[in-house]
Design an enzyme around this catalytic site. Sequence first.
Site, mmCIF file in Angstrom:
data_model
loop_
_atom_site.group_PDB
_atom_site.id
_atom_site.type_symbol
_atom_site.label_atom_id
_atom_site.label_comp_id
_atom_site.label_asym_id
_atom_site.label_seq_id
_atom_site.Cartn_x
_atom_site.Cartn_y
_atom_site.Cartn_z
ATOM 1 N N ASP A 86 170.373 86.187 4.643
ATOM 2 C CA ASP A 86 169.142 85.405 4.782
ATOM 3 C C ASP A 86 168.732 85.310 6.251
ATOM 4 O O ASP A 86 167.681 84.776 6.582
ATOM 5 C CB ASP A 86 169.258 84.024 4.108
ATOM 6 C CG ASP A 86 170.361 83.173 4.692
ATOM 7 O OD1 ASP A 86 171.084 83.651 5.590
ATOM 8 O OD2 ASP A 86 170.498 82.004 4.259
ATOM 9 N N SER A 87 169.550 85.897 7.147
ATOM 10 C CA SER A 87 169.137 86.030 8.549
ATOM 11 C C SER A 87 167.839 86.828 8.636
ATOM 12 O O SER A 87 167.173 86.808 9.668
ATOM 13 C CB SER A 87 170.235 86.716 9.369
ATOM 14 O OG SER A 87 170.652 87.911 8.754
ATOM 15 N N ASP A 116 172.633 87.499 -0.027
ATOM 16 C CA ASP A 116 172.730 86.081 0.315
ATOM 17 C C ASP A 116 171.870 85.274 -0.637
ATOM 18 O O ASP A 116 170.707 85.637 -0.871
ATOM 19 C CB ASP A 116 172.157 85.881 1.731
ATOM 20 C CG ASP A 116 173.185 85.348 2.686
ATOM 21 O OD1 ASP A 116 174.237 84.851 2.236
ATOM 22 O OD2 ASP A 116 172.933 85.434 3.908
ATOM 23 N N LYS A 126 176.462 85.819 -1.996
ATOM 24 C CA LYS A 126 177.158 84.964 -1.009
ATOM 25 C C LYS A 126 176.509 83.591 -1.005
ATOM 26 O O LYS A 126 175.283 83.486 -1.000
ATOM 27 C CB LYS A 126 177.087 85.604 0.381
ATOM 28 C CG LYS A 126 177.674 84.718 1.482
ATOM 29 C CD LYS A 126 177.983 85.503 2.734
ATOM 30 C CE LYS A 126 176.824 85.728 3.669
ATOM 31 N NZ LYS A 126 176.188 84.474 4.168
ATOM 32 N N GLU A 158 176.889 79.599 0.886
ATOM 33 C CA GLU A 158 177.482 78.865 2.007
ATOM 34 C C GLU A 158 178.117 77.563 1.516
ATOM 35 O O GLU A 158 177.599 76.932 0.587
ATOM 36 C CB GLU A 158 176.407 78.563 3.058
ATOM 37 C CG GLU A 158 175.824 79.820 3.692
ATOM 38 C CD GLU A 158 174.840 79.520 4.818
ATOM 39 O OE1 GLU A 158 174.650 78.331 5.187
ATOM 40 O OE2 GLU A 158 174.255 80.494 5.327
ATOM 41 N N GLU A 170 182.224 82.079 10.096
ATOM 42 C CA GLU A 170 181.224 82.227 11.165
ATOM 43 C C GLU A 170 181.388 81.144 12.229
ATOM 44 O O GLU A 170 181.547 79.948 11.907
ATOM 45 C CB GLU A 170 179.803 82.162 10.573
ATOM 46 C CG GLU A 170 178.719 82.260 11.652
ATOM 47 C CD GLU A 170 177.333 82.574 11.122
ATOM 48 O OE1 GLU A 170 177.172 82.781 9.897
ATOM 49 O OE2 GLU A 170 176.402 82.609 11.952
HETATM 50 O O1 KIV Z 1 172.540 86.014 6.908
HETATM 51 C C1 KIV Z 1 173.402 86.589 7.575
HETATM 52 O O2 KIV Z 1 173.109 87.543 8.299
HETATM 53 C C2 KIV Z 1 174.783 86.090 7.475
HETATM 54 C C3 KIV Z 1 175.842 86.502 8.461
HETATM 55 C C4 KIV Z 1 177.209 86.277 7.916
HETATM 56 C C5 KIV Z 1 175.757 87.730 9.177
HETATM 57 O O3 KIV Z 1 175.026 85.336 6.608
#
Ligand code: KIV
Length: 304
Positions: free
Chosen positions: A54-55, A93, A123, A125, A192
Amino acid sequence: MSFTPIGASRPKITVSTLQEKKSRHEPITCLTAYDYWGARLVDEAGIDMILVGDSLAMTVLGQENTLSLTVDEMLHHVRAARRGISNALLLADMPYGSYHLASDEAVRNATRFVKEAGAEMVKIEGGEKRADLIRRILDAEIPVAGHIGLTPQSVNRMGGFKVQGKSLSDIERLMRDAVALDRAGVSCMFLEGIPREVAEMITSEVGCPTIGIGAGPGCDGQVLVFHDILHLTFEPAAKFVRRYMDGAREISQAIEAFRADVLTKDYPADTESYHLSPETRQAIETLLERKGAMRGRRSMNTVE
Ligand code: KIV
């Protein structure tokens, strides 16, 4: 340690490959990508896991943080990345808000990443508090990656993008989180922005592979952001980023050179232009000559 050279035929990376690599102490490589072009380059370079992170809200969409990203926006990018990948494991993500409310909705969103975009893992968080949800997503046959430490979706709670796990109580909490994720059955966990010593403790404590970003060399694998390693960014890099090219400068120079070539009419050259065949050209010239001759005769008639 041996590694498969680029170009050699490589086996498809699966969740089992990650576990096998951890047991062989073979580093796992992971890089973000957000579209077909980037994912294809990353895949062809032999990277094990491609994370559509999600970056992308920040690197591609120019947002200040990751919070505004929607499931539909993420799906659009995961689908594009999917088309560029042959070997790497594709990890998506789950954006902020897509798994924070009802767990049914979270599982439904996770299945969308698999069904509509071809993701092989999602993924999310957060630590201990996500354990039940992780079990539910696993029940839907979807592998899950955890993500603890500096979790960008908690930017408001953390008061900025700050290194986590510096005090004893924070370290204890991180250890608890890591163990809870591992027990819940994650296929790997991202660590992270935490001190390397803490990442090393977690890595030796948990059975699943750890993938570090700003977490030192003791993790089972490393991930960085595509735009960071290529320096396709306008902001200064974080301490842990290593740049492998000066992308922004090289791209600016190329664009400036194109502009100058157009202004000076250096571009396009004759070799960059399409041409008629000699026969068609000859036919047109003959036609034009004939028309010219007719016009000449008409004007002579007018004088008479
Ligand atoms: O969104 C992202 O880029 C991440 C990192 C772990 C690189 O979650």
